[in-house]
Motif scaffolding. Sequence first.
Motif, PDB file in Angstrom:
ATOM      1  N   THR A 287       0.832  -1.212   0.000  1.00 11.93           N
ATOM      2  CA  THR A 287       0.000   0.000   0.000  1.00 11.93           C
ATOM      3  C   THR A 287       0.866   1.261   0.000  1.00 11.93           C
ATOM      4  N   ASN A 288       1.982   1.249   0.721  1.00  9.67           N
ATOM      5  CA  ASN A 288       2.868   2.421   0.774  1.00  9.67           C
ATOM      6  C   ASN A 288       3.500   2.709  -0.582  1.00  9.67           C
ATOM      7  N   ILE A 289       4.042   1.673  -1.239  1.00 11.16           N
ATOM      8  CA  ILE A 289       4.693   1.939  -2.529  1.00 11.16           C
ATOM      9  C   ILE A 289       3.653   2.293  -3.592  1.00 11.16           C
ATOM     10  N   LEU A 290       2.440   1.741  -3.435  1.00 16.07           N
ATOM     11  CA  LEU A 290       1.389   2.097  -4.380  1.00 16.07           C
ATOM     12  C   LEU A 290       0.930   3.539  -4.159  1.00 16.07           C
ATOM     13  N   SER A 291       0.888   3.983  -2.900  1.00 18.01           N
ATOM     14  CA  SER A 291       0.538   5.386  -2.622  1.00 18.01           C
ATOM     15  C   SER A 291       1.572   6.330  -3.217  1.00 18.01           C
ATOM     16  N   ASP A 292       2.845   5.968  -3.129  1.00 19.99           N
ATOM     17  CA  ASP A 292       3.893   6.783  -3.742  1.00 19.99           C
ATOM     18  C   ASP A 292       3.720   6.838  -5.257  1.00 19.99           C
ATOM     19  N   LEU A 293       3.346   5.699  -5.861  1.00 24.19           N
ATOM     20  CA  LEU A 293       3.142   5.674  -7.307  1.00 24.19           C
ATOM     21  C   LEU A 293       1.953   6.557  -7.712  1.00 24.19           C
ATOM     22  N   LYS A 294       0.885   6.485  -6.926  1.00 25.79           N
ATOM     23  CA  LYS A 294      -0.287   7.312  -7.220  1.00 25.79           C
ATOM     24  C   LYS A 294       0.045   8.799  -7.091  1.00 25.79           C
ATOM     25  N   ALA A 295       0.806   9.117  -6.038  1.00 28.12           N
ATOM     26  CA  ALA A 295       1.179  10.521  -5.859  1.00 28.12           C
ATOM     27  C   ALA A 295       2.061  11.003  -7.010  1.00 28.12           C
ATOM     28  N   SER A 296       2.920  10.141  -7.508  1.00 24.40           N
ATOM     29  CA  SER A 296       3.820  10.537  -8.594  1.00 24.40           C
ATOM     30  C   SER A 296       3.076  10.684  -9.906  1.00 24.40           C
ATOM     31  N   THR A 297       2.063   9.832 -10.118  1.00 26.71           N
ATOM     32  CA  THR A 297       1.323   9.877 -11.383  1.00 26.71           C
ATOM     33  C   THR A 297       0.089  10.760 -11.301  1.00 26.71           C
ATOM     34  N   GLY A 298      -0.364  11.079 -10.081  1.00 29.48           N
ATOM     35  CA  GLY A 298      -1.583  11.861  -9.923  1.00 29.48           C
ATOM     36  C   GLY A 298      -2.831  11.073 -10.200  1.00 29.48           C
ATOM     37  N   ASN A 299      -2.737   9.751 -10.253  1.00 30.12           N
ATOM     38  CA  ASN A 299      -3.883   8.871 -10.539  1.00 30.12           C
ATOM     39  C   ASN A 299      -4.257   8.121  -9.264  1.00 30.12           C
ATOM     40  N   GLU A 300      -5.332   8.543  -8.591  1.00 26.22           N
ATOM     41  CA  GLU A 300      -5.752   7.944  -7.329  1.00 26.22           C
ATOM     42  C   GLU A 300      -6.388   6.572  -7.500  1.00 26.22           C
ATOM     43  N   PHE A 301      -6.735   6.208  -8.734  1.00 27.48           N
ATOM     44  CA  PHE A 301      -7.431   4.931  -8.966  1.00 27.48           C
ATOM     45  C   PHE A 301      -6.498   3.863  -9.534  1.00 27.48           C
ATOM     46  N   LEU A 302      -5.222   4.187  -9.590  1.00 25.93           N
ATOM     47  CA  LEU A 302      -4.262   3.268 -10.203  1.00 25.93           C
ATOM     48  C   LEU A 302      -4.121   1.982  -9.371  1.00 25.93           C
ATOM     49  N   LEU A 303      -4.303   0.833 -10.024  1.00 23.32           N
ATOM     50  CA  LEU A 303      -4.153  -0.505  -9.429  1.00 23.32           C
ATOM     51  C   LEU A 303      -5.070  -0.751  -8.228  1.00 23.32           C
ATOM     52  N   ASN A 304      -6.169   0.027  -8.135  1.00 21.49           N
ATOM     53  CA  ASN A 304      -7.087  -0.179  -7.003  1.00 21.49           C
ATOM     54  C   ASN A 304      -7.728  -1.569  -7.043  1.00 21.49           C
ATOM     55  N   SER A 305      -8.202  -1.947  -8.207  1.00 26.80           N
ATOM     56  CA  SER A 305      -8.869  -3.259  -8.315  1.00 26.80           C
ATOM     57  C   SER A 305      -7.866  -4.401  -8.063  1.00 26.80           C
TER      58      SER A 305
ATOM     59  N   HIS B   3       8.454   2.848 -18.424  1.00 33.50           N
ATOM     60  CA  HIS B   3       8.329   4.107 -17.699  1.00 33.50           C
ATOM     61  C   HIS B   3       9.157   4.017 -16.418  1.00 33.50           C
ATOM     62  N   PRO B   4       9.915   5.055 -16.061  1.00 31.96           N
ATOM     63  CA  PRO B   4      10.750   5.018 -14.839  1.00 31.96           C
ATOM     64  C   PRO B   4       9.953   4.730 -13.579  1.00 31.96           C
ATOM     65  N   LEU B   5       8.734   5.304 -13.482  1.00 32.36           N
ATOM     66  CA  LEU B   5       7.917   5.049 -12.292  1.00 32.36           C
ATOM     67  C   LEU B   5       7.492   3.581 -12.213  1.00 32.36           C
ATOM     68  N   THR B   6       7.213   2.997 -13.384  1.00 39.52           N
ATOM     69  CA  THR B   6       6.854   1.578 -13.413  1.00 39.52           C
ATOM     70  C   THR B   6       8.004   0.713 -12.939  1.00 39.52           C
ATOM     71  N   GLU B   7       9.198   1.013 -13.459  1.00 38.24           N
ATOM     72  CA  GLU B   7      10.364   0.233 -13.063  1.00 38.24           C
ATOM     73  C   GLU B   7      10.660   0.394 -11.573  1.00 38.24           C
ATOM     74  N   THR B   8      10.501   1.604 -11.066  1.00 36.22           N
ATOM     75  CA  THR B   8      10.737   1.828  -9.635  1.00 36.22           C
ATOM     76  C   THR B   8       9.739   1.055  -8.784  1.00 36.22           C
ATOM     77  N   PHE B   9       8.467   1.089  -9.169  1.00 30.64           N
ATOM     78  CA  PHE B   9       7.425   0.390  -8.417  1.00 30.64           C
ATOM     79  C   PHE B   9       7.673  -1.118  -8.423  1.00 30.64           C
ATOM     80  N   LEU B  10       7.960  -1.675  -9.604  1.00 37.74           N
ATOM     81  CA  LEU B  10       8.173  -3.120  -9.691  1.00 37.74           C
ATOM     82  C   LEU B  10       9.429  -3.552  -8.941  1.00 37.74           C
ATOM     83  N   ARG B  11      10.462  -2.683  -8.956  1.00 37.05           N
ATOM     84  CA  ARG B  11      11.678  -3.018  -8.231  1.00 37.05           C
ATOM     85  C   ARG B  11      11.408  -3.027  -6.716  1.00 37.05           C
ATOM     86  N   ARG B  12      10.657  -2.037  -6.236  1.00 34.70           N
ATOM     87  CA  ARG B  12      10.330  -1.992  -4.814  1.00 34.70           C
ATOM     88  C   ARG B  12       9.422  -3.181  -4.433  1.00 34.70           C
ATOM     89  N   LEU B  13       8.561  -3.572  -5.330  1.00 35.24           N
ATOM     90  CA  LEU B  13       7.704  -4.730  -5.088  1.00 35.24           C
ATOM     91  C   LEU B  13       8.537  -6.013  -4.987  1.00 35.24           C
TER      92      LEU B  13
END
Length: 489
Positions: A161-179, A228-238
């Motif tokens: 949830t923390n790394i996903l919140s960082d991703l949402k904040a970086s992209t400005g998309n609050e609904f990203l990966l919610n489902s 995308h750099p944000l994608t790579e960062t998120f997947l690496r943290r995951l």
Amino acid sequence: MNFPIVLDIALGLVFIFFVLSLLASEAQEIIGTLLQWRAEHLKQSIEVLLAGNDRDREASAQALADALYESPWIRGLNQEAKGSIARSFRRISHLIGRVYRTLTGQRNVFGVGKTSGPSYIPPEAFANSLLERMQLGNLWQVLANDRIHGFARDRVLGPVTNILSDLKASTGNEFLLNSELQQLEQGIRTIIDDFQAGIVSLPESLDRVVNRLEEFGLMATDVLPDGHPLTETFLRRLEYIKRGLASTPTERAAMLSKLRPNVAQLLDIFDDNSPAYSELKRLAQGGNLDAQALIDRLAQAPITPALRSSLAAIARKIEVTADSTRDDVKLFGLELEKWFDRGMERATGVYKRNAKAVALMIGIATAVSINADSFHIATRLAVDPILRDSITQTADQLVAESTGDLGQDIEQVQTAVNQALDEIPFPLGYGEMVMQQQLAAEEAWPIPFVPRRLLGWLISGFAISMGSTFWFNVLKKVVNVRNTGEKPE
């Protein structure tokens, strides 16, 4: 006196001792059944095992043993008699037992209002009864449930949830990966529910959590833009989160050791100052009804320090010898069975020594009651060839027809003994002729202050206490030796 006659006299003595041993064994068996010696000794041995020979803890050990006997595992072993005749005999035996305990001042080891107990307890019944009393199985489940729930919250869902919140904040998309996150949460809840229901084991649950996390990573890879750099960062943290769980066998074993409560921790529950008790108390204060029920139950099920020390030693042995896939409580139960077996082996030795002392008293009582004077018996065998021949012929026939095992030939032996008692005039009893012969022999007795008859009774009593099996084996050997020599003229 030639050697064949000496053998005949020896054979006659051995046969008479064998007959009297059979009678005494029957008497001892009847007395033991009426007074429930085996069941009583078993209960006392368990109390000693629980108290560890600590006299200051005898009362608590007795209370614990009484509680164990109330367990269905042990209570079901004490089968009640069926039928009016059997029930009547059981009531009579219980009445005799109560009278005996009243006269001797012995306590009723079976507990208040109890009159009997099982004569044998299987090791698994004792182990299951003790485990149920200490609630180790339920305690393990409560602590493991809380730990796997905390593991899923703190090591999986929280970091994701923390790394996903960082991703949402970086992209400005609050609904990203919610489902996808909801699917991960639902999947982990299902895993925890399955574990709490006992459907899957703890190692399998850990593997399922890791698999769910991998599935979440695959779904994120499909949803997020490639390269995308944000994608790579998120997947690496995951990936870092997943590696911290069970990326290698060593990590997996370490994680399981943290999640699985070991038996040593479970035993610490009986110490109010232990971390395990604090953990259980925290759960109870947080509204966990199972934890509160356990605290209430454990308060009513104290264990003695000696028992706790023995159980702690067993727990340490499990920790040293078991592997990472073990079921601690199950292995602990198996070791409890071995511990109980060893204790009962020692108790069996004590029972045999006590039974030997009782056999000696019964043997002496038998010798006195029927005037079995060894000196008089030997004298009559030496001077009465008809008596000697009758006994030797009966002994020869008995040995010739037997298979060599008294247990298998018991009915045949009983028939031969009954026939011998009816047909052979044994030099026993308080008849006028026997008494006159004994009095005449007393006049020539060289030992002062020690009556000849008294010493004869003591020798007979000791011989009778040796048991029918002992004399049956001696009888066979004497008959074989006698038959290999020359027949007396």
